[in-house]
Each structure stands twice: as structure tokens, then as C-alpha cells.
Design an enzyme around this catalytic site. Structure first.
Site, PDB file in Angstrom:
ATOM      1  N   HIS A 176      23.971 -27.281  21.566  1.00 61.92           N
ATOM      2  CA  HIS A 176      23.862 -28.379  22.609  1.00 61.92           C
ATOM      3  C   HIS A 176      22.242 -28.501  23.057  1.00 61.92           C
ATOM      4  O   HIS A 176      22.191 -29.323  23.872  1.00 61.92           O
ATOM      5  CB  HIS A 176      24.561 -28.162  24.035  1.00 61.92           C
ATOM      6  CG  HIS A 176      26.128 -27.904  23.865  1.00 61.92           C
ATOM      7  ND1 HIS A 176      27.185 -27.607  24.773  1.00 61.92           N
ATOM      8  CD2 HIS A 176      26.778 -27.970  22.734  1.00 61.92           C
ATOM      9  CE1 HIS A 176      28.220 -27.670  24.050  1.00 61.92           C
ATOM     10  NE2 HIS A 176      28.042 -27.964  22.889  1.00 61.92           N
ATOM     11  N   ASP A 186      26.390 -23.137  22.269  1.00 62.97           N
ATOM     12  CA  ASP A 186      26.323 -24.038  23.585  1.00 62.97           C
ATOM     13  C   ASP A 186      24.744 -24.249  23.500  1.00 62.97           C
ATOM     14  O   ASP A 186      23.993 -24.391  22.629  1.00 62.97           O
ATOM     15  CB  ASP A 186      26.877 -23.159  24.459  1.00 62.97           C
ATOM     16  CG  ASP A 186      27.417 -24.349  25.939  1.00 62.97           C
ATOM     17  OD1 ASP A 186      26.197 -25.201  26.130  1.00 62.97           O
ATOM     18  OD2 ASP A 186      28.300 -24.415  26.264  1.00 62.97           O
TER      19      ASP A 186
END
Ligand SMILES: *[C@@H]1O[C@H](CO)[C@@H](O)[C@H](O)[C@H]1NC(C)=O
Ligand SMILES: *[C@@H]1O[C@H](CO)[C@@H](O)[C@H](O)[C@H]1NC(C)=O
Length: 409
Positions: free
Chosen positions: A258, A235
Site C-alpha cells: 500500500h 500492506d
């Protein structure tokens, strides 16, 4: 025995005694002595065999350290693996404590070891000021057992949170350096409601497909500096959310995952504020986003005075993105009037390749446009050679130097 000889033997005995008590002080084996400088968790019964539960031993080592009036170091020896259930190191303590993690700290692999009503943390330092955490060892969240039951992996499961591996809750002057984090249950390290935190020399890793395994998450904190970290997780590499001011991230390598994110802000109409953020000297590799600001519609507050500079992107899907229409929900978000205001965001010396054609996206709100966005020396190209594009909606941009892609569609 002659008197001389007696005096000689006596002084020899006294000398040996002094040496012994010095050694005891160093090894921490003599509770009768004044505060030892190094406390080995082994002295409190921690086994470090990788199987036994060492939670209680760590708790009693902490209690001793925390009560001491002289600063000391808690040693988690190398070459061993200490298994811990959820644990809270509670302060404030009588002096500042150092913890040298030279070995491995491994999370219990049993979800039932967590209280159902409170499973948001594994290792938590609560109200501990002046802590130094270092030592070159590893903090292993044993996350596989949690990932399997995440609703993001198995949609038949209910969405419930999993623990953050390491949480600093309400702290001042904390430093964390030279440690490896891997496979955390959810986020790896969270700094929440703290002031004056230094995180450096950390290597954080989890598989690209592991759910919500953010690297470092900063919330409600002031004066946090993150430097010289390599973060490869599933993430956000670094996420900075509400109540955070004067946050610096420098010399960071990220990817997959991310990217670096400010937000999300303003969920469920919340008033959120983030300001004075500097992101400097970052390499992003194969991440879904590069440098991102994301806010929900309907929120209030601001994200302002944010600088991203000296960033190299390698095959990043959305290198530069401000998304004021962020919506991470099963039902589509309706258009709303209020929004978290985004202003004074500078992008300076941003280079590299974009995986998507759209290299820069400014998707801002109609009622609260993005203001004071500056682009200076930006050069983002597609790996295939197709011209990259920009997307601009409700944004005031000024440019200087060379800016590629130069236009908004
Ligand atoms: C700090 O020291 C005092 C006096 O020795 C003691 O009573 C107290 O419990 C200690 N505090 C902690 C947090 O252990
Ligand atoms: C903007 O943010 C930077 C980085 O944290 C900080 O050094 C600077 O003082 C801030 N500017 C203002 C006007 O607060």
C-alpha cells in the site's frame, strides 16, 4: 628433572592456561571467567533444529546478557532455525547488548501459544536501550496460520489483531541492520515510543495478498532513520503514525502493498500529531498508493512539515494522495467539522507512471483545508498514454518547475 627443564614445563603450562581461558572467554563457555564477549544461545540449551521450542533458552541467554556489566554479543548461529513462542526481552540492561542473528528465528505456528488477551506481539524488546540487532539472518513470522483466520481473508471470522513480528517498545539508541524479515503474522517491525532508532539494510517480504503485513511501523517516536530497505509486503511499506517527529526514510524500494503512509490519524476523534518527516529516494512498484497522508474526519491535531522527494513510481494506483476523508470501516463515515490539519507538505521530483487516471488527489476537509502544499518537478503519466489528472478539493497548492498533470478537475 633439572630446574631449567622444570621452569620450562611450568611456563608452558601457564601459557596454555592463559590461551585456554582466552578461548573460553571468546566462546563463553566458562562461567567462572569475567563476562564473555560472545554468548552463543546454544550454550543455554537452544537446539536450533527447527522443531524444538527454544524460547526458554533465549530467555535465559537474555537474562545473562542483560545482567552483564560488560557489553556483549548474543549469537544466534547460522545454518540453524530457532523456533520461538511469544517472547519479551525486557530491559533496562546493565550494558548495551548486540544480537547477531546469523541463522533463522521462526515463530511458533500454534496460535494457542499466544495468550488470548495479549496477542499483539511475537518478539518484543521492552525498555532496552543501546541494542544492536544485526547478523544477516532471517526473522520468519510463519504468518500463514494467522492470515487464514484474518477477517480480511475470511469474512465469517471476527476481526482480531495478530502479532507484530518484532516490536521495539520504549527504547533509545537502537539499531537494526542487515536482516531479512518474512511472512510476519501482521506488521513486520514496529518502533513505538522510541528515540534515536536506525533501521538499515533490511529486506522485508510477504505475499501481496497477506493481510495487514506492514513493513515498518513508526509510532510515538522521535529521530528515526530508515534507510536502504527493500519492502515487499501486503500492506503499507512504511507507516508513520501519531506522536512521531523527525522521521527519515531514504533509499527505499516498495511494492506491492500500500505504499508509504502517514496515518491514519484522528480515528474516533483522537488528537494525533506527526511532523518533520522526510521521505527521500524511493522507488514504488505496483503499489496501491505511492506517498499518502490519511486522516479520519472528526479528529484533531496535525500532520505538518512533510517532504516527499526523488520518488519514482512504477504503475502505482494513487501516486500522490492526501485523504482527509479516510474511512476504513464497515459503516460509511459521516461528514464532521473537525479534522487533523494537514500543512506544509512538499512534493519534489516525483516521476513515473500511474495505474489510475487520477495521479494526484488532494481530498481535503471543508472546515480545515490542506495548506502549504507545494509541487515541484512532478511528472506522472499513465502507462497507456491517456493524460493523467489531478483531483483537488479544499487545498491550497503552489507549483514550481514542471508539474504534470498540471490541472485539478
Ligand atoms: C545489574 O547488575 C547488578 C549488580 O551485579 C545486578 O544486581 C542486577 O540484577 C543487574 N541488572 C539486570 C537487569 O540484570
Ligand atoms: C522539517 O522536517 C525536516 C525533516 O525531518 C527537518 O530537517 C526540519 O528541521 C524541519 N523543519 C522545521 C522548521 O522544524
Amino acid at each position: 628433572m633439572g630446574l631449567r627443564r622444570f621452569i620450562f614445563v611450568l611456563s608452558l603450562v601457564l601459557l596454555l592456561n592463559t590461551i585456554e581461558s582466552r578461548i573460553n572467554t571468546i566462546l563463553g563457555s566458562s562461567p567462572m571467567e569475567k563476562a564473555p564477549t560472545v554468548l552463543n544461545v546454544g550454550k543455554f540449551g537452544a537446539r536450533g533444529d527447527g522443531f524444538s521450542d527454544d524460547t526458554e533458552a533465549f530467555v535465559s541467554a537474555w537474562k545473562t546478557a542483560c545482567a552483564s556489566s560488560a557489553p556483549l554479543t548474543l549469537l544466534v548461529p547460522g545454518g540453524k532455525t530457532y523456533r520461538l513462542k511469544p517472547i519479551i526481552f525486557l530491559g533496562p540492561c546493565n550494558s548495551s547488548i548486540s544480537i547477531a542473528v546469523e541463522g533463522t528465528i521462526l515463530a511458533s505456528g500454534k496460535i494457542s501459544d499466544w495468550d488470548k488477551a495479549n496477542r499483539r506481539s511475537w518478539i518484543m524488546f521492552n525498555k532496552v536501550n543501546g541494542l544492536k540487532l544485526t547478523g544477516g539472518g532471517t526473522i520468519d513470522g510463519n504468518g500463514h496460520v494467522w492470515w487464514k483466520v484474518s477477517c480480511k481473508v475470511d469474512s465469517s471470522r471476527p476481526c482480531r489483531g495478530a502479532p507484530t513480528a518484532l516490536t521495539f517498545q520504549t527504547c533509545e539508541e537502537v539499531s537494526v541492520s542487515d536482516l531479512k524479515f518474512k511472512n510476519s503474522q501482521q506488521m513486520h517491525a514496529t518502533v513505538s515510543d522510541c528515540k534515536g532508532v536506525r533501521l538499515s539494510g533490511l529486506s522485508i517480504s510477504a505475499p501481496a495478498e497477506s493481510p495487514n503485513t506492514d513493513g515498518i511501523h513508526v509510532s510515538g517516536s522521535t529521530d528515526v532513520k530508515i534507510s536502504d530497505c527493500v519492502i515487499r509486503t501486503g500492506d503499507d511499506c512504511i507507516s508513520i503514525v501519531s506522536g512521531s517527529r523527525f522521521i527519515t526514510a531514504s533509499s527505499i524500494v516498495c511494492g506491492p502493498g500500500h505504499g508509504i503512509s502517514i496515518g491514519s490519524l484522528g480515528a474516533n476523534g483522537a488528537e494525533d500529531t506527526v511532523s518533520d518527516v522526510l521521505v527521500d529516494t524511493v522507488q514504488l512498484e505496483g503499489s496501491t498508493n505511492g506517498v499518502r497522508i490519511k486522516t479520519w474526519q472528526g479528529g484533531k491535531g496535525y500532520a505538518k512539515n512533510i517532504t516527499f522527494r526523488n520518488v519514482v513510481m512504477d504503475n502505482v494506483k494513487n501516486p500522490i494522495i492526501i485523504d482527509q476523508n479516510y474511512c476504513d470501516s464497515a459503516v460509511p463515515c459521516r461528514e464532521q467539522k473537525s479534522a487533523v490539519a494537514v500543512s506544509n507538505v512538499a512534493y519534489k521530483n516525483i516521476k513515473g507512471t500511474t495505474a489510475n487516471k487520477v495521479a494526484m488527489e488532494f481530498d481535503c476537509s471543508h472546515t480545515v483545508p490542506c495548506r502549504g502544499i507545494t509541487l515541484e518537478d512532478v511528472n506522472l503519466v499513465t502507462a497507456s498514454g491517456v493524460a493523467a489528472m489531478g483531483f483537488c478539493k479544499n487545498v491550497y497548492i503552489s507549483k514550481s518547475g514542471t508539474v504534470v498533470p498540471s490541472t485539478c478537475s
